[in-house]
Design a protein around this motif. Structure first.
Motif, mmCIF file in Angstrom:
data_model
loop_
_atom_site.group_PDB
_atom_site.id
_atom_site.type_symbol
_atom_site.label_atom_id
_atom_site.label_comp_id
_atom_site.label_asym_id
_atom_site.label_seq_id
_atom_site.Cartn_x
_atom_site.Cartn_y
_atom_site.Cartn_z
ATOM 1 N N TYR A 105 0.836 -1.014 0.099
ATOM 2 C CA TYR A 105 0.157 0.213 -0.139
ATOM 3 C C TYR A 105 1.047 1.185 -0.008
ATOM 4 C CZ TYR A 105 -3.859 3.163 1.087
ATOM 5 O OH TYR A 105 -4.753 3.819 0.898
ATOM 6 N N SER A 106 0.942 1.847 -1.347
ATOM 7 C CA SER A 106 1.786 3.120 -1.350
ATOM 8 C C SER A 106 1.444 4.312 -0.839
ATOM 9 C CB SER A 106 2.269 3.076 -2.592
ATOM 10 O OG SER A 106 0.956 3.450 -3.510
ATOM 11 N N LYS A 107 2.589 4.994 -0.174
ATOM 12 C CA LYS A 107 2.070 6.499 0.343
ATOM 13 C C LYS A 107 2.983 7.516 -0.246
ATOM 14 C CE LYS A 107 -0.677 5.399 3.815
ATOM 15 N NZ LYS A 107 -1.903 6.203 4.150
ATOM 16 N N TYR A 108 3.792 7.163 -1.346
ATOM 17 C CA TYR A 108 4.947 8.025 -1.828
ATOM 18 C C TYR A 108 4.316 9.185 -2.488
ATOM 19 C CZ TYR A 108 3.779 6.570 -6.403
ATOM 20 O OH TYR A 108 3.286 6.036 -7.419
ATOM 21 N N GLN A 109 5.244 10.255 -2.615
ATOM 22 C CA GLN A 109 4.789 11.688 -2.994
ATOM 23 C C GLN A 109 5.869 12.108 -4.136
ATOM 24 O OE1 GLN A 109 3.218 14.425 -0.114
ATOM 25 N NE2 GLN A 109 1.603 13.002 0.557
ATOM 26 N N THR A 110 6.811 11.360 -3.869
ATOM 27 C CA THR A 110 7.946 11.693 -4.937
ATOM 28 C C THR A 110 8.651 10.449 -5.535
ATOM 29 O OG1 THR A 110 9.686 11.700 -3.172
ATOM 30 C CG2 THR A 110 8.520 13.667 -3.351
ATOM 31 N N PRO A 111 9.431 10.604 -6.544
ATOM 32 C CA PRO A 111 10.031 9.645 -7.167
ATOM 33 C C PRO A 111 11.091 8.881 -6.181
ATOM 34 C CG PRO A 111 9.922 11.359 -8.874
ATOM 35 C CD PRO A 111 9.421 12.085 -7.591
ATOM 36 N N VAL A 112 11.604 9.558 -5.535
ATOM 37 C CA VAL A 112 12.580 9.131 -4.638
ATOM 38 C C VAL A 112 11.790 8.137 -3.663
ATOM 39 C CG1 VAL A 112 14.217 9.605 -2.709
ATOM 40 C CG2 VAL A 112 14.413 10.813 -5.087
ATOM 41 N N SER A 113 10.698 8.740 -2.879
ATOM 42 C CA SER A 113 9.847 8.060 -1.945
ATOM 43 C C SER A 113 9.272 6.971 -2.462
ATOM 44 C CB SER A 113 9.136 8.930 -1.011
ATOM 45 O OG SER A 113 8.044 9.362 -2.070
ATOM 46 N N ALA A 114 9.076 6.936 -3.812
ATOM 47 C CA ALA A 114 8.471 5.586 -4.472
ATOM 48 C C ALA A 114 9.440 4.546 -4.561
ATOM 49 C CB ALA A 114 7.863 6.102 -6.023
ATOM 50 N N ILE A 115 10.798 4.953 -4.911
ATOM 51 C CA ILE A 115 11.882 3.910 -4.924
ATOM 52 C C ILE A 115 12.120 3.483 -3.499
ATOM 53 C CG2 ILE A 115 14.295 3.619 -5.277
ATOM 54 C CD1 ILE A 115 14.239 5.548 -7.692
ATOM 55 N N ASN A 116 12.236 4.288 -2.425
ATOM 56 C CA ASN A 116 12.194 3.721 -1.115
ATOM 57 C C ASN A 116 11.090 2.890 -0.676
ATOM 58 O OD1 ASN A 116 14.552 5.534 -0.890
ATOM 59 N ND2 ASN A 116 13.448 7.155 0.105
ATOM 60 N N GLU A 117 9.848 3.028 -1.152
ATOM 61 C CA GLU A 117 8.891 2.088 -0.878
ATOM 62 C C GLU A 117 8.965 0.666 -1.747
ATOM 63 O OE1 GLU A 117 4.848 3.503 -0.602
ATOM 64 O OE2 GLU A 117 5.332 5.533 -0.069
ATOM 65 N N ALA A 118 9.389 0.934 -2.949
ATOM 66 C CA ALA A 118 9.505 -0.412 -3.519
ATOM 67 C C ALA A 118 10.780 -1.134 -2.884
ATOM 68 C CB ALA A 118 10.079 -0.092 -5.163
ATOM 69 N N ASP A 119 11.900 -0.701 -2.429
ATOM 70 C CA ASP A 119 13.048 -1.111 -1.740
ATOM 71 C C ASP A 119 12.323 -1.779 -0.559
ATOM 72 O OD1 ASP A 119 14.796 -0.683 -3.843
ATOM 73 O OD2 ASP A 119 15.551 1.009 -2.588
ATOM 74 N N TYR A 120 11.614 -0.995 0.180
ATOM 75 C CA TYR A 120 11.066 -1.642 1.587
ATOM 76 C C TYR A 120 10.215 -2.803 1.191
ATOM 77 C CZ TYR A 120 8.731 -1.157 6.005
ATOM 78 O OH TYR A 120 8.175 -1.388 7.508
ATOM 79 N N PHE A 121 9.183 -2.882 0.323
ATOM 80 C CA PHE A 121 8.514 -3.928 -0.177
ATOM 81 C C PHE A 121 9.381 -5.189 -0.624
ATOM 82 C CE2 PHE A 121 6.153 -6.222 -3.523
ATOM 83 C CZ PHE A 121 5.038 -6.712 -2.753
ATOM 84 N N THR A 122 10.082 -4.873 -1.396
ATOM 85 C CA THR A 122 11.268 -6.105 -1.894
ATOM 86 C C THR A 122 12.006 -6.551 -0.713
ATOM 87 O OG1 THR A 122 12.890 -4.653 -2.884
ATOM 88 C CG2 THR A 122 11.167 -5.348 -4.274
ATOM 89 N N THR A 123 12.501 -5.894 0.197
ATOM 90 C CA THR A 123 13.249 -6.385 1.302
ATOM 91 C C THR A 123 12.374 -7.230 1.938
ATOM 92 O OG1 THR A 123 14.691 -4.554 1.293
ATOM 93 C CG2 THR A 123 14.522 -5.715 3.187
ATOM 94 N N PHE A 124 11.144 -6.805 2.392
ATOM 95 C CA PHE A 124 10.256 -7.775 2.984
ATOM 96 C C PHE A 124 9.938 -9.028 2.140
ATOM 97 C CE2 PHE A 124 5.986 -8.930 4.810
ATOM 98 C CZ PHE A 124 6.276 -9.277 6.182
ATOM 99 N N VAL A 125 9.587 -9.089 1.139
ATOM 100 C CA VAL A 125 9.313 -10.145 0.201
ATOM 101 C C VAL A 125 10.581 -11.145 0.301
ATOM 102 C CG1 VAL A 125 9.048 -10.876 -2.153
ATOM 103 C CG2 VAL A 125 7.634 -8.852 -1.093
ATOM 104 N N LYS A 126 11.699 -10.762 0.279
ATOM 105 C CA LYS A 126 12.782 -11.544 0.157
ATOM 106 C C LYS A 126 12.923 -12.128 1.801
ATOM 107 C CE LYS A 126 15.713 -9.011 -3.190
ATOM 108 N NZ LYS A 126 16.727 -8.112 -3.307
ATOM 109 N N ASN A 127 12.813 -11.176 2.711
ATOM 110 C CA ASN A 127 13.038 -11.850 4.036
ATOM 111 C C ASN A 127 11.963 -12.962 4.260
ATOM 112 O OD1 ASN A 127 15.222 -10.131 4.561
ATOM 113 N ND2 ASN A 127 13.826 -8.621 5.550
ATOM 114 N N MET A 128 10.646 -12.858 3.598
ATOM 115 C CA MET A 128 9.828 -13.645 3.983
ATOM 116 C C MET A 128 10.215 -15.253 3.146
ATOM 117 S SD MET A 128 6.288 -11.910 3.814
ATOM 118 C CE MET A 128 5.289 -13.635 3.915
ATOM 119 N N GLY A 129 11.042 -15.025 1.896
ATOM 120 C CA GLY A 129 11.418 -16.095 1.282
ATOM 121 C C GLY A 129 10.479 -16.399 -0.089
#
Length: 129
Positions: A105-129
């Motif tokens: 569920y995204s909350k970003y308002q800038t391209p940089v925060s969109a990338i940060n959110e994508a990184d946050y999501f992918t890190t969690f997905v990877k941690n879940m396996g």
């Protein structure tokens, strides 16, 4: 990896666009609909989040008996939230034989925060396996 980040970014932007469109639709006075109720559209997938708690395999079996084919589980929001029930919800849905999808569920308002959110999501997905 760069391609994967771009794919996630496109997904987040698409979801946000849909959310903006849906946000303008009001459902005041719309009756509740039970999954599988005669005369209503099929319910192939249901959205599951921490609001639903730790759903059991029996809960998902019940949904499946009413025609549900899969679930989409909210994993993260912004760069500050992780669904504490996500792994249990996914495991129970898989045990019931349902298809699984996940979302951020995204909350970003800038391209940089969109990338940060994508990184946050992918890190969690990877941690879940």
């Amino acid at each position: 990896m760069h391609y994967f980040k771009q794919l996630i970014l496109v997904l987040i932007i698409s979801i946000l666009s849909i959310a903006v469109l849906v946000h303008r639709v009001y459902a005041t006075g719309v009756p509740s609909i039970t999954v599988g109720q005669a005369g209503t559209p099929r319910t192939d997938f249901v959205d599951v989040s921490s609001w639903n708690g730790r759903l059991t395999t029996a809960d998902f079996d019940n949904m499946k008996s009413h025609g549900v084919r899969g679930v989409i589980v909210k994993l993260t929001e912004g760069t500050y939230y992780i669904n504490p029930n996500a792994q249990a919800q996914i495991a129970s849905a898989q045990a019931a034989g349902l298809r699984i999808a996940v979302y951020h569920y995204s909350k970003y308002q800038t391209p940089v925060s969109a990338i940060n959110e994508a990184d946050y999501f992918t890190t969690f997905v990877k941690n879940m396996g």
